[in-house]
Motif scaffolding. Structure first.
Motif, PDB file in Angstrom:
ATOM      1  N   TYR A   4       0.852  -1.111   0.044  1.00  0.00           N
ATOM      2  CA  TYR A   4      -0.076   0.016  -0.080  1.00  0.00           C
ATOM      3  C   TYR A   4       0.823   1.276   0.076  1.00  0.00           C
ATOM      4  O   TYR A   4       1.928   1.054   0.478  1.00  0.00           O
ATOM      5  CB  TYR A   4      -0.711   0.059   1.249  1.00  0.00           C
ATOM      6  CG  TYR A   4      -1.892  -1.078   1.272  1.00  0.00           C
ATOM      7  CD1 TYR A   4      -3.032  -1.012   0.440  1.00  0.00           C
ATOM      8  CD2 TYR A   4      -1.582  -1.975   1.964  1.00  0.00           C
ATOM      9  CE1 TYR A   4      -3.963  -1.985   0.404  1.00  0.00           C
ATOM     10  CE2 TYR A   4      -2.757  -3.282   2.139  1.00  0.00           C
ATOM     11  CZ  TYR A   4      -3.850  -3.081   1.128  1.00  0.00           C
ATOM     12  OH  TYR A   4      -4.656  -3.935   1.177  1.00  0.00           O
ATOM     13  N   THR A  25      -5.539   0.366   8.453  1.00  0.00           N
ATOM     14  CA  THR A  25      -5.076   1.306   7.701  1.00  0.00           C
ATOM     15  C   THR A  25      -4.196   2.054   8.832  1.00  0.00           C
ATOM     16  O   THR A  25      -4.767   2.671   9.704  1.00  0.00           O
ATOM     17  CB  THR A  25      -6.320   2.182   7.065  1.00  0.00           C
ATOM     18  OG1 THR A  25      -7.097   1.010   6.333  1.00  0.00           O
ATOM     19  CG2 THR A  25      -5.487   3.284   6.137  1.00  0.00           C
ATOM     20  N   LYS A  38      -4.185   7.109   2.118  1.00  0.00           N
ATOM     21  CA  LYS A  38      -3.801   6.132   1.452  1.00  0.00           C
ATOM     22  C   LYS A  38      -4.069   6.447   0.115  1.00  0.00           C
ATOM     23  O   LYS A  38      -5.083   7.242  -0.520  1.00  0.00           O
ATOM     24  CB  LYS A  38      -4.708   4.789   1.478  1.00  0.00           C
ATOM     25  CG  LYS A  38      -4.358   3.592   0.888  1.00  0.00           C
ATOM     26  CD  LYS A  38      -5.203   2.461   1.083  1.00  0.00           C
ATOM     27  CE  LYS A  38      -5.209   2.041   2.696  1.00  0.00           C
ATOM     28  NZ  LYS A  38      -5.923   0.681   2.652  1.00  0.00           N
TER      29      LYS A  38
END
Length: 84
Positions: A4, A25, A38
C-alpha cells in the motif's frame, strides 16, 4: 501480501508498506505524526484464457467492416480554354 502507498497530508512524506488484508489502515505519519492518506494507483491486470480477445466474441462470418476499397474522389473539372 499487498503493498500500500501512503502520503502525509501535512509534510507530503510518501512511502510504501506491505500489509496484510486484515491489518488496519495507517493513520499517523512516521515522520511528523501528521495524518496519512492512502494513495490509490492503477492495478496491472493480465487476462488469460479464452473470452478475452476481440475475435473470441465474433461470428465466423468475419468483421462487420467492409473490405471493399473506398470510392475514388471525383476529378476536378478541367480549366476552360481561353477564347481569342
Amino acid at each position: 501480501m499487498p503493498t500500500y502507498a501512503y502520503a502525509c497530508k501535512d509534510c507530503d512524506h510518501a512511502f510504501d508498506i506491505v500489509q496484510s488484508f486484515s491489518d488496519s489502515t495507517l493513520t499517523e505519519c512516521p515522520e511528523c505524526r501528521g495524518s496519512l492518506r492512502k494513495k490509490f494507483n492503477s492495478v496491472g491486470v493480465v487476462f488469460k484464457g479464452s473470452g478475452f480477445y476481440r475475435t473470441d466474441s465474433r461470428d465466423s462470418k468475419g468483421s462487420t467492416v467492409s473490405a471493399a476499397p473506398a470510392a475514388p474522389a471525383p476529378a476536378a473539372p478541367a480549366p476552360a480554354a481561353a477564347a481569342s
